[in-house]
Motif scaffolding. Structure first.
Motif, mmCIF file in Angstrom:
data_model
loop_
_atom_site.group_PDB
_atom_site.id
_atom_site.type_symbol
_atom_site.label_atom_id
_atom_site.label_comp_id
_atom_site.label_asym_id
_atom_site.label_seq_id
_atom_site.Cartn_x
_atom_site.Cartn_y
_atom_site.Cartn_z
ATOM 1 N N ILE A 130 -7.642 4.858 7.542
ATOM 2 C CA ILE A 130 -7.917 3.476 7.118
ATOM 3 C C ILE A 130 -8.613 2.737 8.261
ATOM 4 C CG2 ILE A 130 -6.841 1.312 6.332
ATOM 5 C CD1 ILE A 130 -4.581 2.990 5.103
ATOM 6 N N GLY A 150 8.232 2.787 5.616
ATOM 7 C CA GLY A 150 8.120 4.244 5.424
ATOM 8 C C GLY A 150 9.085 4.935 6.372
ATOM 9 N N GLU A 151 9.372 6.211 6.080
ATOM 10 C CA GLU A 151 10.386 6.937 6.871
ATOM 11 C C GLU A 151 10.071 6.919 8.363
ATOM 12 O OE1 GLU A 151 10.041 10.348 8.150
ATOM 13 O OE2 GLU A 151 8.029 10.798 7.441
ATOM 14 N N VAL A 210 -1.882 9.558 7.531
ATOM 15 C CA VAL A 210 -3.010 9.190 6.665
ATOM 16 C C VAL A 210 -3.481 7.756 6.909
ATOM 17 C CG1 VAL A 210 -2.707 10.908 4.854
ATOM 18 C CG2 VAL A 210 -1.390 8.794 4.750
ATOM 19 N N MET A 225 15.028 16.978 -1.438
ATOM 20 C CA MET A 225 15.910 17.584 -2.437
ATOM 21 C C MET A 225 17.390 17.229 -2.259
ATOM 22 S SD MET A 225 15.719 21.612 -1.491
ATOM 23 C CE MET A 225 16.528 22.320 -0.084
ATOM 24 N N THR A 226 17.805 16.800 -1.078
ATOM 25 C CA THR A 226 19.237 16.595 -0.854
ATOM 26 C C THR A 226 19.569 15.138 -0.560
ATOM 27 O OG1 THR A 226 19.228 18.769 0.153
ATOM 28 C CG2 THR A 226 21.196 17.471 0.501
ATOM 29 N N GLY A 246 12.531 10.930 8.468
ATOM 30 C CA GLY A 246 12.487 12.158 7.676
ATOM 31 C C GLY A 246 13.370 12.230 6.451
ATOM 32 N N LEU A 259 8.799 6.053 -2.030
ATOM 33 C CA LEU A 259 10.063 5.337 -2.236
ATOM 34 C C LEU A 259 10.126 4.024 -1.472
ATOM 35 C CD1 LEU A 259 12.612 8.282 -2.342
ATOM 36 C CD2 LEU A 259 12.153 6.633 -4.171
ATOM 37 N N ILE A 294 5.039 22.057 7.209
ATOM 38 C CA ILE A 294 5.932 22.815 6.324
ATOM 39 C C ILE A 294 5.129 23.346 5.140
ATOM 40 C CG2 ILE A 294 7.919 22.645 4.735
ATOM 41 C CD1 ILE A 294 9.262 20.812 6.665
ATOM 42 N N VAL A 300 0.863 -1.185 0.000
ATOM 43 C CA VAL A 300 0.000 0.000 0.000
ATOM 44 C C VAL A 300 0.898 1.232 0.000
ATOM 45 C CG1 VAL A 300 -1.897 1.212 1.156
ATOM 46 C CG2 VAL A 300 -1.719 -1.286 1.328
ATOM 47 N N THR A 335 16.641 8.121 2.488
ATOM 48 C CA THR A 335 17.485 6.964 2.809
ATOM 49 C C THR A 335 16.874 6.128 3.935
ATOM 50 O OG1 THR A 335 19.780 6.264 2.870
ATOM 51 C CG2 THR A 335 19.143 7.917 4.521
ATOM 52 N N VAL A 340 2.546 3.694 4.055
ATOM 53 C CA VAL A 340 1.933 5.037 4.047
ATOM 54 C C VAL A 340 2.191 5.697 5.401
ATOM 55 C CG1 VAL A 340 0.108 4.230 2.495
ATOM 56 C CG2 VAL A 340 -0.352 4.343 4.924
ATOM 57 N N PRO A 341 2.325 7.035 5.398
ATOM 58 C CA PRO A 341 2.559 7.704 6.692
ATOM 59 C C PRO A 341 1.400 7.456 7.657
ATOM 60 C CG PRO A 341 2.579 9.287 4.840
ATOM 61 C CD PRO A 341 2.233 7.968 4.269
ATOM 62 N N LEU A 379 -0.806 -0.640 -4.531
ATOM 63 C CA LEU A 379 -1.997 0.207 -4.605
ATOM 64 C C LEU A 379 -1.617 1.609 -4.172
ATOM 65 C CD1 LEU A 379 -4.507 -2.287 -2.963
ATOM 66 C CD2 LEU A 379 -4.279 -1.769 -5.405
ATOM 67 N N GLU A 380 -1.776 2.563 -5.074
ATOM 68 C CA GLU A 380 -1.358 3.945 -4.805
ATOM 69 C C GLU A 380 -2.565 4.869 -4.952
ATOM 70 O OE1 GLU A 380 1.241 5.933 -3.756
ATOM 71 O OE2 GLU A 380 -0.171 7.544 -4.227
ATOM 72 N N ALA A 381 -2.799 5.690 -3.932
ATOM 73 C CA ALA A 381 -3.990 6.555 -3.924
ATOM 74 C C ALA A 381 -3.902 7.680 -4.961
ATOM 75 C CB ALA A 381 -4.168 7.156 -2.531
HETATM 76 C C1 LIG Z 1 9.388 19.418 2.682
HETATM 77 C C2 LIG Z 1 10.168 18.135 2.671
HETATM 78 C C3 LIG Z 1 11.547 18.172 2.511
HETATM 79 C C4 LIG Z 1 12.277 16.980 2.496
HETATM 80 N N1 LIG Z 1 13.631 17.038 2.275
HETATM 81 C C5 LIG Z 1 14.315 15.884 2.147
HETATM 82 C C6 LIG Z 1 15.670 15.900 1.707
HETATM 83 O O1 LIG Z 1 16.232 16.961 1.398
HETATM 84 N N2 LIG Z 1 16.327 14.709 1.610
HETATM 85 C C7 LIG Z 1 15.726 13.512 1.878
HETATM 86 O O2 LIG Z 1 16.356 12.465 1.756
HETATM 87 N N3 LIG Z 1 14.434 13.479 2.281
HETATM 88 C C8 LIG Z 1 13.717 14.624 2.401
HETATM 89 N N4 LIG Z 1 12.398 14.584 2.726
HETATM 90 C C9 LIG Z 1 11.802 13.316 3.206
HETATM 91 C C10 LIG Z 1 11.462 12.323 2.099
HETATM 92 O O3 LIG Z 1 10.781 12.954 1.048
HETATM 93 C C11 LIG Z 1 10.561 11.247 2.711
HETATM 94 O O4 LIG Z 1 11.120 10.791 3.922
HETATM 95 C C12 LIG Z 1 10.372 10.034 1.814
HETATM 96 O O5 LIG Z 1 10.140 10.424 0.472
HETATM 97 C C13 LIG Z 1 9.207 9.239 2.392
HETATM 98 O O6 LIG Z 1 8.949 8.085 1.619
HETATM 99 P P1 LIG Z 1 7.843 7.073 2.145
HETATM 100 O O7 LIG Z 1 7.784 5.950 1.174
HETATM 101 O O8 LIG Z 1 8.074 6.765 3.567
HETATM 102 O O9 LIG Z 1 6.454 7.883 2.152
HETATM 103 P P2 LIG Z 1 5.691 8.695 1.022
HETATM 104 O O10 LIG Z 1 6.626 9.290 0.063
HETATM 105 O O11 LIG Z 1 4.761 9.613 1.742
HETATM 106 O O12 LIG Z 1 4.836 7.580 0.261
HETATM 107 C C14 LIG Z 1 3.594 7.121 0.719
HETATM 108 C C15 LIG Z 1 2.700 6.860 -0.490
HETATM 109 O O13 LIG Z 1 1.473 6.288 -0.023
HETATM 110 C C16 LIG Z 1 0.393 6.862 -0.742
HETATM 111 N N5 LIG Z 1 -0.807 6.688 0.102
HETATM 112 C C17 LIG Z 1 -1.151 7.363 1.227
HETATM 113 N N6 LIG Z 1 -2.311 6.897 1.715
HETATM 114 C C18 LIG Z 1 -2.703 5.899 0.892
HETATM 115 C C19 LIG Z 1 -3.825 5.012 0.880
HETATM 116 N N7 LIG Z 1 -4.786 5.067 1.797
HETATM 117 N N8 LIG Z 1 -3.911 4.100 -0.131
HETATM 118 C C20 LIG Z 1 -2.946 4.017 -1.081
HETATM 119 N N9 LIG Z 1 -1.871 4.835 -1.117
HETATM 120 C C21 LIG Z 1 -1.746 5.755 -0.145
HETATM 121 C C22 LIG Z 1 0.816 8.301 -0.959
HETATM 122 O O14 LIG Z 1 0.115 8.884 -2.038
HETATM 123 C C23 LIG Z 1 2.311 8.136 -1.240
HETATM 124 O O15 LIG Z 1 2.574 7.962 -2.612
HETATM 125 C C24 LIG Z 1 11.627 15.742 2.696
HETATM 126 C C25 LIG Z 1 10.240 15.703 2.823
HETATM 127 C C26 LIG Z 1 9.507 16.886 2.802
HETATM 128 C C27 LIG Z 1 8.018 16.816 2.898
#
Ligand SMILES: Cc1cc2nc3c(=O)[nH]c(=O)nc-3n(C[C@H](O)[C@H](O)[C@H](O)COP(=O)(O)OP(=O)(O)OC[C@H]3O[C@@H](n4cnc5c(N)ncnc54)[C@H](O)[C@@H]3O)c2cc1C
Length: 481
Positions: free
Chosen positions: A302, A449-450, A298, A80-81, A459, A33, A325, A29, A462, A294-295, A52-54
């Motif tokens: 569910i 997830g992060e 959100v 970005m970094t 956050g 990344l 932010i 879900v 990586t 998913v974070p 499954l991506e929303a």
């Molecule tokens: C402002 C900002 C600056 C940042 N700067 C940096 C940086 O410089 N360097 C760095 O390395 N990281 C940075 N990050 C952090 C980084 O972007 C995240 O930690 C990382 O991308 C999180 O990945 P994830 O897979 O955990 O979650 P997400 O990227 O949030 O992926 C979760 C996915 O689940 C989907 N989803 C949510 N709910 C549902 C549902 N009910 N059903 C199906 N799909 C759903 C969402 O649409 C999303 O695509 C930054 C983040 C932000 C917001």
């Protein structure tokens, strides 16, 4: 099942995740990344994987804005970094052939803009601002303040604070019950010095220094990811951060289903089931294992009433905090300010003002304002047009001519972004007690997830990817030979 340790997960990645068993059928879900990396590792090992991506794109918070900008300009709404120490991000960047280039955060013309005046970070310049610093601070540069009030605490807490395996020792535990502000004040920092150091702790600015856990922050400041330690090897993804998730998605064609929001997860002793929206209808799918990538902000939407989760998991989903932010981007007809790679920390409500396109070749530029914490909440309450006008008026002081050169703009309010509802995890005091429950698998349901990283201050891309590899190792341990 013994949960994998941080060291075991890193070893598994460095050994190419060799010989890992994977479940027959898995639903992931979320195509952020973490979800993408899990699907990538499982499909290449023969699992039947459905993502499954929303939303209608991969990448989640790795999100590059291209609209409404002209001349192919773009800006990063999220990540970005990348630093050379981002072990998991660098692994997949190399594997997928994603290109890097120098980060904009290197070689900036950083300055303060306080009380309507510019100042550098040296003592003479800071003293001209007339801030209520104490006698000792009046002889210090900002770097010296950071060393005296922050890096000194990190040095005292070594080697534990920098250990490869995150574990809170007796010596460290009290810091998780104190806020960043409390520790800085205990060390003798004046409030004026704290304000000057704050831009160096960009990550903490999504929250409030008075509620953020000092321990999670010190772990970050002791690491090579700290902004204080930025060096010329810090990089960004060439062409935009979205190239990274797209490279994963390219390899997962046919497995990712967009516009499918998961609304319910349940399980029994035999299988796990996921219910999701599909063009206005609800569909249910069954699998051996489900990964929730998913974070928690959100995940709260569910329905887990038949998911057989522990009370501790429900509690963690409810309680985990996320940073506020707001990023505002203003396209300017040309660069009309004198500094190269301008980056100003201001005492204005817009806080951080910077040239977001310092290395672009054409005349146009994007100026970005990054607003965090309670200030972000205030700006979030405005309408989109009102927010642009507000920011434009604000930056006229540090960047005279902004109104005249402005062409178009946009903003991203992370608290209000559907499927995110927050920027990234905000470890508040007492966060350590919440951590094991965040990542612990619940029967056939796993968590990535992060927010589910081993590190208290996830956050970043990586750590999202580290959580993905941890989940793949976990699935191996849960799968019958
Ligand atoms: C402002 C900002 C600056 C940042 N700067 C940096 C940086 O410089 N360097 C760095 O390395 N990281 C940075 N990050 C952090 C980084 O972007 C995240 O930690 C990382 O991308 C999180 O990945 P994830 O897979 O955990 O979650 P997400 O990227 O949030 O992926 C979760 C996915 O689940 C989907 N989803 C949510 N709910 C549902 C549902 N009910 N059903 C199906 N799909 C759903 C969402 O649409 C999303 O695509 C930054 C983040 C932000 C917001």
């Amino acid at each position: 099942m013994a949960e994998p340790t941080q060291t075991e997960v890193r070893q598994a990645l460095d050994n190419g995740l060799e010989g890992l068993k994977t479940p027959r059928k898995v639903i992931v879900v979320g195509a952020g990344l973490s979800g993408l990396a899990i699907a990538h590792e499982l499909t290449r090992r023969g699992s039947d994987v459905t993502v499954l991506e929303a939303s209608d794109r991969p990448g989640g918070r790795a999100y590059t804005l291209r609209d409404p900008f002209a001349d192919g300009l773009y800006a990063e709404a999220g990540a970005m970094t990348v630093t050379p120490y981002c072990h998991y991000a660098m692994h997949y960047i190399r594997e997928l052939g994603v290109e890097l280039e120098k980060s904009d955060l290197v070689d900036t013309d950083f300055a303060y803009f306080v009380g309507g005046r510019f100042a550098g970070t040296d003592p003479a310049s800071l003293n001209r601002l007339g801030l209520p610093l104490n006698d000792e601070e009046r002889r210090m540069s900002t770097d010296q303040m950071v060393d005296r009030y922050v890096q000194a605490v990190c040095r005292e807490l070594q080697p534990e604070i920098g250990a490869p395996e995150w574990r809170v020792t007796e010596r460290m535990a009290p810091y998780d019950l104190r806020s960043v502000h409390q520790v800085l004040r205990e060390r003798g920092a004046s409030d004026a010095a704290i304000d000057l150091m704050e831009p160096y702790f960009l990550e903490m600015r999504g929250g409030d220094l008075k509620s953020a856990s000092a321990l999670a922050w010190l772990r970050h400041e002791a690491s090579p990811h700290s902004l204080v330690k930025a060096d010329p090897r810090w990089s960004k993804i060439k062409g935009g951060t979205d190239q990274f998730p797209r490279a994963f998605a390219e390899r997962l064609k046919g497995h990712i289903h967009y516009r499918r929001a998961v609304v319910r997860v349940e399980q029994d002793g035999i299988a796990a089931r996921v219910t999701f929206t599909d063009q206005g209808r609800l569909q249910t799918m069954e699998a051996d294992r489900v990964v929730l990538a998913v974070p928690f902000s959100v995940a709260r939407h569910i329905d887990f009433s038949d998911a057989r989760f522990s009370d501790a998991k429900h509690d963690a989903i409810r309680r985990l905090k996320y940073s506020s932010i707001v990023r505002v981007y203003l396209q300017m007809r040309r660069k009309f300010w004198k500094d190269a790679n301008a980056s100003y920390s201001t005492d204005l409500p817009v806080r951080w003002v910077r040239d977001a396109t310092p290395h672009t070749e054409g005349p146009r530029r994007i100026v970005e304002c990054l607003i965090t914490g309670w200030r972000a909440k205030a700006v979030a309450a405005m309408g989109d047009e009102e927010r642009l006008r507000f920011v434009l008026d604000q930056i006229e002081a540090p960047l005279p001519g902004a109104r005249e050169h402005f062409e178009t703009g946009t903003s991203v309010v992370w608290d209000k972004r559907p499927h995110a509802e927050g920027a990234y995890i905000l470890p508040e005091t007492g966060h350590d007690a919440l951590m094991p429950a965040i990542r612990k698998p619940e029967g056939r349901v796993h968590f990535a997830g992060e927010h589910a990283a081993f590190e208290p201050n996830g956050g970043s891309m990586t750590f999202a990817l580290e959580s993905a590899v941890r989940t793949v190792v976990e699935l191996d341990r849960a799968t019958e030979a």
